[in-house]
Design an enzyme around this catalytic site. Structure first.
Site, short mmCIF file in Angstrom:
data_model
loop_
_atom_site.label_atom_id
_atom_site.label_comp_id
_atom_site.label_asym_id
_atom_site.label_seq_id
_atom_site.Cartn_x
_atom_site.Cartn_y
_atom_site.Cartn_z
N TYR A 40 0.80 -1.24 0.00
CA TYR A 40 0.00 0.00 0.00
C TYR A 40 0.83 1.28 0.00
O TYR A 40 0.27 2.37 -0.04
CB TYR A 40 -0.94 -0.01 1.21
CG TYR A 40 -1.88 -1.19 1.21
CD1 TYR A 40 -2.92 -1.27 0.28
CD2 TYR A 40 -1.72 -2.25 2.10
CE1 TYR A 40 -3.76 -2.37 0.23
CE2 TYR A 40 -2.56 -3.36 2.07
CZ TYR A 40 -3.57 -3.41 1.14
OH TYR A 40 -4.41 -4.49 1.09
N ASN A 91 -13.24 3.45 -1.48
CA ASN A 91 -12.29 2.34 -1.34
C ASN A 91 -12.86 1.46 -0.22
O ASN A 91 -12.69 1.76 0.96
CB ASN A 91 -10.89 2.82 -0.97
CG ASN A 91 -9.91 1.65 -0.91
OD1 ASN A 91 -10.32 0.49 -0.84
ND2 ASN A 91 -8.62 1.95 -0.94
N ASP A 104 -25.83 -3.41 -1.33
CA ASP A 104 -27.24 -3.00 -1.36
C ASP A 104 -27.38 -1.49 -1.15
O ASP A 104 -28.19 -0.84 -1.80
CB ASP A 104 -28.03 -3.74 -0.28
CG ASP A 104 -28.21 -5.23 -0.62
OD1 ASP A 104 -27.99 -5.60 -1.79
OD2 ASP A 104 -28.56 -6.00 0.30
N HIS A 117 -9.06 1.15 -5.58
CA HIS A 117 -8.16 0.30 -4.79
C HIS A 117 -6.74 0.80 -5.03
O HIS A 117 -6.35 1.02 -6.19
CB HIS A 117 -8.25 -1.17 -5.23
CG HIS A 117 -9.64 -1.73 -5.07
ND1 HIS A 117 -10.11 -2.17 -3.87
CD2 HIS A 117 -10.63 -1.88 -5.97
CE1 HIS A 117 -11.37 -2.59 -4.02
NE2 HIS A 117 -11.71 -2.41 -5.29
N SER A 119 -3.97 -0.83 -4.46
CA SER A 119 -3.23 -1.92 -5.13
C SER A 119 -4.03 -2.43 -6.33
O SER A 119 -5.23 -2.16 -6.44
CB SER A 119 -3.00 -3.06 -4.12
OG SER A 119 -4.25 -3.58 -3.67
C1 DHK Z 1 -7.34 -2.13 0.48
C2 DHK Z 1 -7.57 -3.16 1.34
O1 DHK Z 1 -7.65 -2.96 2.63
C3 DHK Z 1 -7.67 -4.54 0.86
O2 DHK Z 1 -8.53 -5.33 1.65
C4 DHK Z 1 -8.10 -4.59 -0.57
C5 DHK Z 1 -7.45 -2.26 -1.00
C6 DHK Z 1 -7.29 -3.64 -1.45
C7 DHK Z 1 -6.55 -1.28 -1.72
O3 DHK Z 1 -5.72 -1.70 -2.54
O4 DHK Z 1 -6.69 -0.08 -1.50
O5 DHK Z 1 -7.94 -5.82 -1.05
#
Ligand code: DHK
Length: 176
Positions: A40, A91, A104, A117, A119
């Site tokens: 991240y 996100n 929903d 996201h 990543s």
């Molecule tokens: C962030 C998260 O916490 C993960 O559970 C996801 C996402 C990806 C991100 O890439 O911002 O899989």
């Protein structure tokens, strides 16, 4: 007197055309910066918020920015967007892969939704690959690191035709 009337109308117009963006962050994103930096990165959520606020100021948009680790709180915020936002950028983090309740709630929002996201979830392990929420969104931005939030904001403003005139045509309008 006429001048007063005109400026009131101008204010009303400006208010009605100000795009209201809501950015919503799911669980564990409060720990960005220290959390699995090899996935991240090292940018904190506070930095992402500051950058999104700077872009919103530049674009003349209104921005509300939220984070919660709690699914019910996230559902409540998504519901509040029905009255308070014109577009959602979300996100959903770990709830991407589990939350029918958030799916929903998103389906009841009438404006466009952009899923972000940090990543590239499509290149990750099986557990982190299939977002249940994507069927309710207009577009998914994955793998652009925190810049994905800015790209999603730009896409939301572009879709609404409210990107600043000062930006070049390819950014405001895309290819002809
Ligand atoms: C962030 C998260 O916490 C993960 O559970 C996801 C996402 C990806 C991100 O890439 O911002 O899989």
């Amino acid at each position: 007197m006429a001048e007063v009337v005109i400026s009131c109308a101008a204010i009303a117009f400006a208010e009605s055309t100000t795009m209201r963006l809501m950015i919503l962050n799911g669980p564990n994103l409060n720990l960005l910066g220290v959390r699995e930096p090899h996935i991240y990165g090292t940018t904190t959520l506070a930095s992402i918020k500051a950058s999104c606020e700077e872009f919103a100021r530049f674009a003349g948009a209104q921005l509300s920015f939220h984070q919660s680790n709690n699914e019910g709180v996230l559902v409540d915020i998504i519901q509040s967007a029905r009255e308070q936002a014109d577009a959602i950028i979300i996100n959903p983090a770990g709830y991407s892969f589990t939350s029918i309740a958030m799916l929903d709630a998103l389906k009841m929002f009438e404006g466009p939704i952009f899923e972000v996201h940090i990543s590239n979830i499509h290149a990750r392990d099986e557990l982190h690959r299939h977002s249940k929420l994507s069927s309710a969104v207009k577009a998914v931005v994955a793998g652009l690191a925190p810049y994905g939030y800015i790209v999603a904001m730009q896409a939301a403003l572009q879709a609404a035709g409210t990107l600043p005139e000062s930006l070049p045509a390819p950014i405001r309008l895309g290819p002809k």
